[in-house]
Design a protein around this motif. Sequence first.
Motif: not given
Length: 462
Positions: A164, A168-169, A172, A388, A391, A393, A396
């Motif tokens: 995860g 996500i990195h 982004y 999560w 994170l 999230l 974005f």
Amino acid sequence: MNKPMVRIKGSYLVRPCEATWVGTMALSEWDQIDCLTHVPVIFFYRPANTWLSPPSAIADTLKHSLSRALVPFYPLAGRLQWIGNGRLQLQCNAMGAQFIEAECDSSLDELCDSSLSFQPNSLFPSIDYSLPIHEIPVCFAQLIKFKCGGIGIALAFSHAVVDGPAAIHMVYEWARLARGEPLQTPPFLDRSVFRAGQPPLTSPPPSLDDYPEYKNPPLLLGQMDNSEERKKKTTMAMLRITKSQVEQLRKMANDNKPIMARGFTRFETICGYIWRIACKARGLKKKQPTVSAISVDSRNCMRPQLPREYFGNANFNVTAQSVVGDLTSKPLGFAASKVREAIEKVTSEYVRSSIELLKNQKDLTKFQDINKEEGAFYGNPNIEIVSWLTLPLYGFDFGWGKEQYMGLGSHGTEGNFVLLPGIEGDGSVIVAMCLQEAHMNAFKKHFYGDIISTTIGLRAAL
């Protein structure tokens, strides 16, 4: 809500826009166990009307920026390959990520208007797992245009390649590139930090008996296998608990702890609470053994510490163990303490020793994919919890504003729970879950009913 009708308008392979390293990337043992399928997430946007001029602008922007993102994140343009004995390697061959354009006859209001639900699978890329694994892209992106003018970006990443935080990195950085901004933080691609030692780190080598997370979890009392449980119909839900309710649960968990002891965290408390509620909802016998598998991000546990940008799998499942009677009759702090005991095992030494253990296994097949009969199964009477909560999230922005909603695809198996931060950033927690249909209503009743009972009890104590 009726199942949304999705029409595929085009499908393309998006390759890195520049030459990338080509060769075989060895995967760590962690990359090759548990779930080897793709994990789906979706972002919904309601852009201004001007984004439709010209009509192809949004797709072109996403494809162009994805091709740029695949230069630093080139493992996502590769393909997995079996090498025997249940083991995989990643061919970094710039074959590309799959990009799909689609249209949907539903509106955003029908899909995400203040509701908490898993999004229908029809919104996500369709992945044919009957194909040889070397023919399946490890990264899928599907752009969906809705009848209301809104859009969705549905993503699916192979869990054998990234966890995860790594996924996500990448999203982004992809969004930054789509906005015309430069790459901020490149991924850390050296996977040797999770490779077993040469020579072995321990002598004699570690034993499976020392690692309960690699053992088959307990079955229902009186059953010889879990085949009947697997056949039962499941359903999914997303339940929200407010920041105030989280604090009430923490108060309950910490009520009976020793004065100088460290208080239970939000994560430990919620994990313990979910575990005991699942036992109640399933109507399990008091003597029934049960485990809660808990996913721990080991990036901070390793010595030397791993960078946050480590691009691979650093999540490690540990198991808390108890019997139902203790979980349901003792204070919540008991369940939280079992969760803490499991988490505290995750040290750099424990991680490296467990990898050494997996390296010494002749075949990894039995450790792979909880959907397989020979694999681990965290369904009734057990659960699995992934957090999560820490994170990033949300937020974005691909160039037309931040998402209105972020949701999950129905990738979970029975007994699977995912903890998400509330999109409002108000400290609330979303519990995304999959249970047998016969147990879901009871779970919801106990889940909220016990919180209300706790609130009344705290007020009476005051």
